[in-house]
Write an enzyme that holds these catalytic residues in place. Structure first.
Site, PDB file in Angstrom:
ATOM      1  N   GLY A 149      24.441  80.038 -14.017  1.00 34.76           N
ATOM      2  CA  GLY A 149      24.985  78.608 -14.423  1.00 34.76           C
ATOM      3  C   GLY A 149      26.320  78.486 -15.108  1.00 34.76           C
ATOM      4  N   GLU A 182      28.908  80.957 -21.555  1.00 31.54           N
ATOM      5  CA  GLU A 182      27.501  80.672 -21.175  1.00 31.54           C
ATOM      6  C   GLU A 182      27.485  79.317 -20.967  1.00 31.54           C
ATOM      7  OE1 GLU A 182      24.717  81.141 -20.251  1.00 31.54           O
ATOM      8  OE2 GLU A 182      23.553  81.863 -21.614  1.00 31.54           O
ATOM      9  N   ASP A 183      26.656  78.894 -19.980  1.00 29.84           N
ATOM     10  CA  ASP A 183      26.479  77.377 -19.570  1.00 29.84           C
ATOM     11  C   ASP A 183      25.744  76.576 -20.828  1.00 29.84           C
ATOM     12  OD1 ASP A 183      24.050  78.438 -18.991  1.00 29.84           O
ATOM     13  OD2 ASP A 183      23.837  77.530 -17.075  1.00 29.84           O
ATOM     14  N   ASP A 229      19.910  77.508 -25.334  1.00 31.55           N
ATOM     15  CA  ASP A 229      18.716  76.904 -25.476  1.00 31.55           C
ATOM     16  C   ASP A 229      17.809  77.389 -26.453  1.00 31.55           C
ATOM     17  OD1 ASP A 229      16.293  75.622 -25.230  1.00 31.55           O
ATOM     18  OD2 ASP A 229      16.343  75.186 -23.147  1.00 31.55           O
ATOM     19  N   LYS A 236      21.755  73.509 -27.745  1.00 32.63           N
ATOM     20  CA  LYS A 236      20.730  72.835 -28.520  1.00 32.63           C
ATOM     21  C   LYS A 236      20.339  73.296 -29.772  1.00 32.63           C
ATOM     22  CE  LYS A 236      18.650  72.117 -23.742  1.00 32.63           C
ATOM     23  NZ  LYS A 236      17.206  72.088 -22.915  1.00 32.63           N
ATOM     24  N   VAL A 294      18.524  69.595 -18.813  1.00 33.95           N
ATOM     25  CA  VAL A 294      19.575  69.008 -18.271  1.00 33.95           C
ATOM     26  C   VAL A 294      20.069  69.967 -17.077  1.00 33.95           C
ATOM     27  CG1 VAL A 294      20.568  68.005 -20.512  1.00 33.95           C
ATOM     28  CG2 VAL A 294      21.156  70.244 -19.704  1.00 33.95           C
ATOM     29  N   ASP A 323      21.010  74.244 -13.297  1.00 33.30           N
ATOM     30  CA  ASP A 323      20.144  74.204 -12.095  1.00 33.30           C
ATOM     31  C   ASP A 323      18.649  73.701 -12.744  1.00 33.30           C
ATOM     32  OD1 ASP A 323      18.029  76.707 -11.318  1.00 33.30           O
ATOM     33  OD2 ASP A 323      19.519  76.798 -12.894  1.00 33.30           O
ATOM     34  N   ARG A 364      23.089  72.185  -9.127  1.00 35.37           N
ATOM     35  CA  ARG A 364      23.969  72.730  -9.652  1.00 35.37           C
ATOM     36  C   ARG A 364      25.133  72.144  -9.582  1.00 35.37           C
ATOM     37  NH1 ARG A 364      22.846  77.732 -12.062  1.00 35.37           N
ATOM     38  NH2 ARG A 364      20.967  78.685 -11.053  1.00 35.37           N
TER      39      ARG A 364
END
Length: 175
Positions: free
Chosen positions: A45, A99-100, A103, A131, A153, A159, A165
């Site tokens: 990601g 990091e993308d 969560d 988040k 998302v 993805d 992506r």
């Protein structure tokens, strides 16, 4: 909007992403102006984010990648599986984890603890998305691009079952 058979709603535009990445890169460049940090991207990601971030830095740096898995579809499986480790020696180095999305916090907590075990000089965490309502972290994230609600998302590296992506913005994947 409907694209590739999925219903998507734009959450963060490409222009907003570019602007925020430049701000983060400027801050990192100031913090590490006398250092050569190593950026560790979390695959798959983060590859677009780390690429854009590195190109905006005003300092020299190195990079490496690690690959982990903790999701199946839209659901966390509750454990982290290491699929590819870093190859660089990070002992005594300034490490920047890129990091993308954070969560649940499971992956980033695991990785941060693992890298700290190699005795780096410092560990900085950068995430494009956070988040905060669901992230269970035992540390403060150093750089956050955007705080988002606990929705699924895609786009800009994120993805859904390895798809979507390539989209240039962050979209909410709607049912």
């Amino acid at each position: 909007m409907e694209k590739y058979g999925y219903k998507l709603k734009t959450l963060i535009s490409n222009n907003e992403i570019k602007k925020r990445i430049k701000e983060i890169a400027d801050d990192i460049s100031i913090k590490f102006k006398e250092e050569i940090p190593i950026l560790i991207g979390i695959l798959n990601g983060s590859f677009i984010f780390i690429s854009d971030l590195m190109r905006k830095l005003n300092i020299d740096c190195e990079m490496d990648f690690i690959k982990m898995s903790s999701y199946a579809g839209k659901e966390s499986v509750g454990t982290v599986t290491l699929l590819k480790d870093i190859s660089a020696n990070i002992t005594g180095r300034h490490v920047i984890i890129v990091e993308d999305i954070i969560d649940s916090g499971l992956t980033i907590n695991f990785l941060r603890d693992r890298l700290k075990g190699a005795n780096p000089k410092s560990v900085t965490v950068v995430t494009l998305l956070l988040k905060p309502d669901v992230a269970n972290l035992d540390f403060k994230v150093d750089y956050v691009g955007f705080k988002i609600p606990p929705e699924f998302v895609v786009g800009y590296g994120l993805d859904y079952n390895q798809k979507l992506r390539h989209l240039p913005e962050i979209y909410r994947l709607e049912e």
